[in-house]
Design a protein around this motif. Structure first.
Motif, PDB file in Angstrom:
ATOM      1  N   ALA A  10      -4.599  41.282 145.903  1.00 49.75           N
ATOM      2  CA  ALA A  10      -4.328  40.462 145.468  1.00 49.75           C
ATOM      3  C   ALA A  10      -3.902  41.137 143.394  1.00 49.75           C
ATOM      4  CB  ALA A  10      -4.793  39.071 144.869  1.00 49.75           C
ATOM      5  N   GLY A  11      -4.833  41.779 143.309  1.00 51.14           N
ATOM      6  CA  GLY A  11      -5.729  42.418 142.199  1.00 51.14           C
ATOM      7  C   GLY A  11      -5.502  43.419 141.536  1.00 51.14           C
ATOM      8  N   SER A  12      -4.764  44.122 143.224  1.00 51.40           N
ATOM      9  CA  SER A  12      -4.306  45.998 143.387  1.00 51.40           C
ATOM     10  C   SER A  12      -2.932  45.528 142.438  1.00 51.40           C
ATOM     11  CB  SER A  12      -5.120  46.425 143.923  1.00 51.40           C
ATOM     12  OG  SER A  12      -3.872  46.180 145.063  1.00 51.40           O
ATOM     13  N   SER A  13      -1.874  47.082 142.491  1.00 53.60           N
ATOM     14  CA  SER A  13      -0.724  47.150 143.171  1.00 53.60           C
ATOM     15  C   SER A  13      -0.187  46.664 144.693  1.00 53.60           C
ATOM     16  CB  SER A  13      -0.339  48.375 142.702  1.00 53.60           C
ATOM     17  OG  SER A  13      -0.534  49.286 143.176  1.00 53.60           O
ATOM     18  N   GLY A  14      -0.884  46.337 145.154  1.00 55.35           N
ATOM     19  CA  GLY A  14      -0.580  46.363 146.820  1.00 55.35           C
ATOM     20  C   GLY A  14      -0.028  45.210 146.631  1.00 55.35           C
ATOM     21  N   MET A  15       0.409  44.335 146.264  1.00 55.19           N
ATOM     22  CA  MET A  15       0.411  42.930 146.470  1.00 55.19           C
ATOM     23  C   MET A  15       1.178  42.399 145.012  1.00 55.19           C
ATOM     24  SD  MET A  15      -1.428  38.927 147.535  1.00 55.19           S
ATOM     25  CE  MET A  15      -1.865  39.949 148.429  1.00 55.19           C
ATOM     26  N   ASP A  16       2.456  41.853 144.892  1.00 55.93           N
ATOM     27  CA  ASP A  16       3.588  41.594 144.519  1.00 55.93           C
ATOM     28  C   ASP A  16       3.615  40.060 144.499  1.00 55.93           C
ATOM     29  OD1 ASP A  16       5.591  40.908 146.190  1.00 55.93           O
ATOM     30  OD2 ASP A  16       6.405  42.858 146.689  1.00 55.93           O
ATOM     31  N   GLU A  17       4.501  39.406 143.353  1.00 57.18           N
ATOM     32  CA  GLU A  17       4.124  37.980 143.439  1.00 57.18           C
ATOM     33  C   GLU A  17       4.761  37.566 144.480  1.00 57.18           C
ATOM     34  OE1 GLU A  17       6.647  35.105 140.129  1.00 57.18           O
ATOM     35  OE2 GLU A  17       6.315  36.382 139.365  1.00 57.18           O
ATOM     36  N   ASN A  18       5.529  38.273 145.221  1.00 60.78           N
ATOM     37  CA  ASN A  18       6.819  37.433 146.769  1.00 60.78           C
ATOM     38  C   ASN A  18       4.611  37.304 147.349  1.00 60.78           C
ATOM     39  OD1 ASN A  18       8.581  36.963 148.276  1.00 60.78           O
ATOM     40  ND2 ASN A  18       7.844  39.121 149.575  1.00 60.78           N
ATOM     41  N   ASP A  19       5.108  38.715 147.867  1.00 60.12           N
ATOM     42  CA  ASP A  19       3.836  38.192 148.802  1.00 60.12           C
ATOM     43  C   ASP A  19       2.665  37.392 148.267  1.00 60.12           C
ATOM     44  OD1 ASP A  19       4.479  40.406 149.987  1.00 60.12           O
ATOM     45  OD2 ASP A  19       3.100  41.965 149.109  1.00 60.12           O
ATOM     46  N   GLN A  20       2.030  37.341 147.094  1.00 56.65           N
ATOM     47  CA  GLN A  20       1.104  36.717 146.536  1.00 56.65           C
ATOM     48  C   GLN A  20       1.503  35.229 146.938  1.00 56.65           C
ATOM     49  OE1 GLN A  20      -2.152  37.359 145.052  1.00 56.65           O
ATOM     50  NE2 GLN A  20      -2.183  34.434 144.927  1.00 56.65           N
ATOM     51  N   GLN A  21       2.664  34.279 147.118  1.00 52.01           N
ATOM     52  CA  GLN A  21       2.975  32.817 147.239  1.00 52.01           C
ATOM     53  C   GLN A  21       3.123  32.776 148.455  1.00 52.01           C
ATOM     54  OE1 GLN A  21       7.836  32.972 146.483  1.00 52.01           O
ATOM     55  NE2 GLN A  21       7.441  30.428 146.576  1.00 52.01           N
ATOM     56  N   PHE A  22       3.002  34.088 149.354  1.00 48.30           N
ATOM     57  CA  PHE A  22       2.618  33.952 150.818  1.00 48.30           C
ATOM     58  C   PHE A  22       1.460  33.855 151.332  1.00 48.30           C
ATOM     59  CE2 PHE A  22       7.358  35.174 151.491  1.00 48.30           C
ATOM     60  CZ  PHE A  22       7.955  34.803 152.181  1.00 48.30           C
ATOM     61  N   LEU A  23       0.420  34.585 150.456  1.00 51.22           N
ATOM     62  CA  LEU A  23      -1.160  33.955 150.573  1.00 51.22           C
ATOM     63  C   LEU A  23      -1.145  32.836 149.885  1.00 51.22           C
ATOM     64  CD1 LEU A  23      -4.135  35.697 151.430  1.00 51.22           C
ATOM     65  CD2 LEU A  23      -4.089  36.371 148.858  1.00 51.22           C
ATOM     66  N   THR A  24      -0.727  32.378 149.045  1.00 47.68           N
ATOM     67  CA  THR A  24      -0.671  31.213 148.310  1.00 47.68           C
ATOM     68  C   THR A  24      -0.720  29.951 149.572  1.00 47.68           C
ATOM     69  OG1 THR A  24      -0.967  31.604 145.762  1.00 47.68           O
ATOM     70  CG2 THR A  24      -0.425  28.740 146.652  1.00 47.68           C
ATOM     71  N   ALA A  25       0.774  29.905 150.201  1.00 52.84           N
ATOM     72  CA  ALA A  25       1.010  29.039 150.923  1.00 52.84           C
ATOM     73  C   ALA A  25       0.237  29.470 152.644  1.00 52.84           C
ATOM     74  CB  ALA A  25       2.444  29.855 151.863  1.00 52.84           C
ATOM     75  N   LEU A  26      -0.205  30.934 152.511  1.00 54.07           N
ATOM     76  CA  LEU A  26      -1.173  30.284 154.129  1.00 54.07           C
ATOM     77  C   LEU A  26      -3.000  30.225 153.914  1.00 54.07           C
ATOM     78  CD1 LEU A  26      -1.835  32.112 156.575  1.00 54.07           C
ATOM     79  CD2 LEU A  26      -2.526  34.584 155.370  1.00 54.07           C
ATOM     80  N   ARG A  27      -3.332  29.686 152.734  1.00 56.24           N
ATOM     81  CA  ARG A  27      -4.509  28.994 152.404  1.00 56.24           C
ATOM     82  C   ARG A  27      -4.796  27.685 152.861  1.00 56.24           C
ATOM     83  NH1 ARG A  27      -4.543  31.989 147.389  1.00 56.24           N
ATOM     84  NH2 ARG A  27      -6.558  33.856 147.905  1.00 56.24           N
ATOM     85  N   SER A  28      -3.485  27.051 152.826  1.00 57.97           N
ATOM     86  CA  SER A  28      -3.425  25.669 154.157  1.00 57.97           C
ATOM     87  C   SER A  28      -2.297  25.908 154.706  1.00 57.97           C
ATOM     88  CB  SER A  28      -2.874  24.726 152.411  1.00 57.97           C
ATOM     89  OG  SER A  28      -1.796  25.366 152.008  1.00 57.97           O
ATOM     90  N   ALA A  29      -1.962  26.834 155.687  1.00 65.99           N
ATOM     91  CA  ALA A  29      -1.471  26.789 156.371  1.00 65.99           C
ATOM     92  C   ALA A  29      -1.658  25.752 158.030  1.00 65.99           C
ATOM     93  CB  ALA A  29      -0.750  27.762 157.388  1.00 65.99           C
ATOM     94  N   GLN A  30      -0.795  25.665 158.698  1.00 64.01           N
ATOM     95  CA  GLN A  30      -0.517  25.258 159.947  1.00 64.01           C
ATOM     96  C   GLN A  30      -0.753  26.024 160.734  1.00 64.01           C
ATOM     97  OE1 GLN A  30      -1.052  21.175 161.127  1.00 64.01           O
ATOM     98  NE2 GLN A  30       0.217  21.480 163.231  1.00 64.01           N
ATOM     99  N   LEU A  31      -1.740  26.985 161.515  1.00 64.22           N
ATOM    100  CA  LEU A  31      -1.136  27.843 162.672  1.00 64.22           C
ATOM    101  C   LEU A  31      -0.769  26.898 164.266  1.00 64.22           C
ATOM    102  CD1 LEU A  31      -2.807  29.483 160.517  1.00 64.22           C
ATOM    103  CD2 LEU A  31      -2.700  31.279 161.997  1.00 64.22           C
ATOM    104  N   TYR A  32      -0.747  27.974 165.208  1.00 62.35           N
ATOM    105  CA  TYR A  32       0.035  27.511 166.509  1.00 62.35           C
ATOM    106  C   TYR A  32      -1.369  27.434 167.071  1.00 62.35           C
ATOM    107  CZ  TYR A  32       3.976  30.370 165.879  1.00 62.35           C
ATOM    108  OH  TYR A  32       5.532  31.076 165.329  1.00 62.35           O
TER     109      TYR A  32
END
Length: 435
Positions: free
Chosen positions: A368-390
């Motif tokens: 997240a702190g590098s150029s490897g993750m853009d704003e779009n990817d950051q949005q998915f990471l935020t969603a993953l932190r409270s996600a429910q998995l199969y």
């Protein structure tokens, strides 16, 4: 993720090739077998140019350079084959030392796997993102080490929604649907503008269990209750599919292909061609569509009108799992290799190649702190932190997910009865659970 599964999950069906790799250029048969470990991994690329081979070539060579005498062989298999092939290897007494694939719990239930405490330090085990660690654990012991992951968000084609009047010409914040009724109204406007798929609903056998779970969670349902028991035919789930059928299928708001016949890959391809107004997707699709000139918006799935717009259901998360087999007794060598692979730089490199999310807290922060993750990817990471998995920790999940994939689309067919279809799936799930 297989699509992933992650499949989830994430993660594309790929080349039907077996690609051997080995640290320091070993061909595999020349090394001392007692110091050679073998990984069977899913192929994440969809062409020779994007194959995972380049990553594993470098990883095994770098590892052996740092750990002289330990060779690593990597065999790549397509997602369509890896589950059955690894199962065949285990049954034949030829288990690999490690496997990277979409499920793990059936092997854990058979006592075939090392646990994380047997392989990793306490700090390394504690570094996994919590929702992923929970999903990788059986009876509070971690067996499935999460590798890369993804979450799902509702995508929309900004131009199509603007042309249909859903988004105002001067809107600064895009589209922010709150309830299913908002989604239905947008789909109706898109249909009136001649959009081929106002909402693309892939309930075909490729990955129907992902789409179904997204809708079920947004109505307070899901695959399992708070006690971990399957609740496939709950009243909330039945209501969900009745609503879809009455409000989206019957008015013709889902496009020319019936949901039960629409697979994820076809829906995603149509979105990238600009033929879809809305669908649920993951990061790599957003990158692909944007590269083709589509302006993509991404929002949390709206909730049902019955649930109310104030509710915030969990997002769906998908992960792929690294597991280590006991059969060959290479615990020390496996532990060293996993410690190397899970270093932040290596994990972030793999995740970045396929626009997926790393599974550890530290690698997520690094990415997240590098150029490897853009704003779009950051949005998915935020969603993953409270996600429910199969419910992948249940040994019967592989069988049950296959039952869902092959049958859930019938619940919204014009002649289908949602209650009857879900009860049929639930009955088959109970049989699998007993088996």
């Amino acid at each position: 993720m297989r699509r992933r599964n992650f499949g989830a999950a994430a993660t594309t069906v790929v080349l039907g090739l077996l690609i051997p790799l080995a640290g320091c250029g070993s061909s595999g048969g020349n090394a001392d077998d007692s110091r050679t470990i073998r990984l069977v991994a899913a192929e994440y690329g969809d062409s020779p140019a994007t194959s995972s081979k380049a990553f594993w070539d470098k990883m095994t060579a770098d590892f052996t350079a740092s750990n002289p005498g330990i060779e690593v062989e990597v065999q790549l298999l397509p997602w369509a084959d890896i589950d059955s092939e690894v199962s065949r290897m285990v049954k034949a007494g030829d288990a690999p030392d490690m496997a990277l694939m979409g499920s793990y719990s059936d092997f854990a239930a058979q006592g075939k796997l090392y646990s994380a405490p047997e392989l990793l330090s306490v700090s390394a085990e504690a570094n996994f993102l919590q929702p992923l660690a929970d999903a990788g654990s059986v009876r509070n012991t971690l067996y499935g080490l999460p590798f890369v992951a993804s979450s799902r968000l509702l995508f929309y084609n900004e131009k199509l929604l603007t042309d249909a009047g859903v988004i105002g010409k001067d809107a600064k914040n895009g589209w922010q649907p709150k309830t299913w009724q908002d989604l239905k109204s947008a789909a109706k406007a898109l249909k009136e503008k001649g959009v081929k798929f106002p909402y693309a609903m892939p309930l075909g056998p490729e990955e129907a269990h992902a789409e179904a779970m997204i809708w079920e969670l947004s109505n307070g349902g899901g695959y399992a209750d708070n006690s971990g028991n399957y609740s496939l035919a709950s009243e909330q789930n039945i209501e969900t599919f009745r609503w879809i059928k009455a409000n989206l299928v019957v008015p013709g708001l889902l496009g020319p292909t019936p949901p039960s016949q629409l697979n994820r890959a076809d829906a995603f391809a149509a979105f990238a061609r600009g033929e879809v107004g809305m669908l649920n997707g993951y990061p790599s699709l957003a990158h692909e569509a944007r590269s083709k000139g589509i302006t993509v918006g991404a929002v949390t799935m709206p909730v049902s009108d019955m649930l109310g717009s104030g509710e915030l259901p969990p997002n769906v998360g998908v992960a792929d799992w690294m597991m280590a087999f006991r059969q060959n007794g290479h615990r020390e060598e496996i532990g060293k290799f996993l410690d190397f692979v899970y270093r932040d730089k290596n994990l972030s490199d793999f995740a970045g190649r396929y626009h997926l999310l790393p599974s550890t807290v530290s690698a997520s922060r690094t990415m997240a702190g590098s150029s490897g993750m853009d704003e779009n990817d950051q949005q998915f990471l935020t969603a993953l932190r409270s996600a429910q998995l199969y419910p992948v920790d249940d040994p019967s999940w592989m069988t049950i997910s296959d039952t869902i994939k092959r049958n859930i689309g019938r619940a919204v067919d014009p002649s289908g009865d949602p209650k009857a279809v879900l009860e049929e799936i639930a009955a088959k799930a109970n049989e699998a659970k007993k088996g």
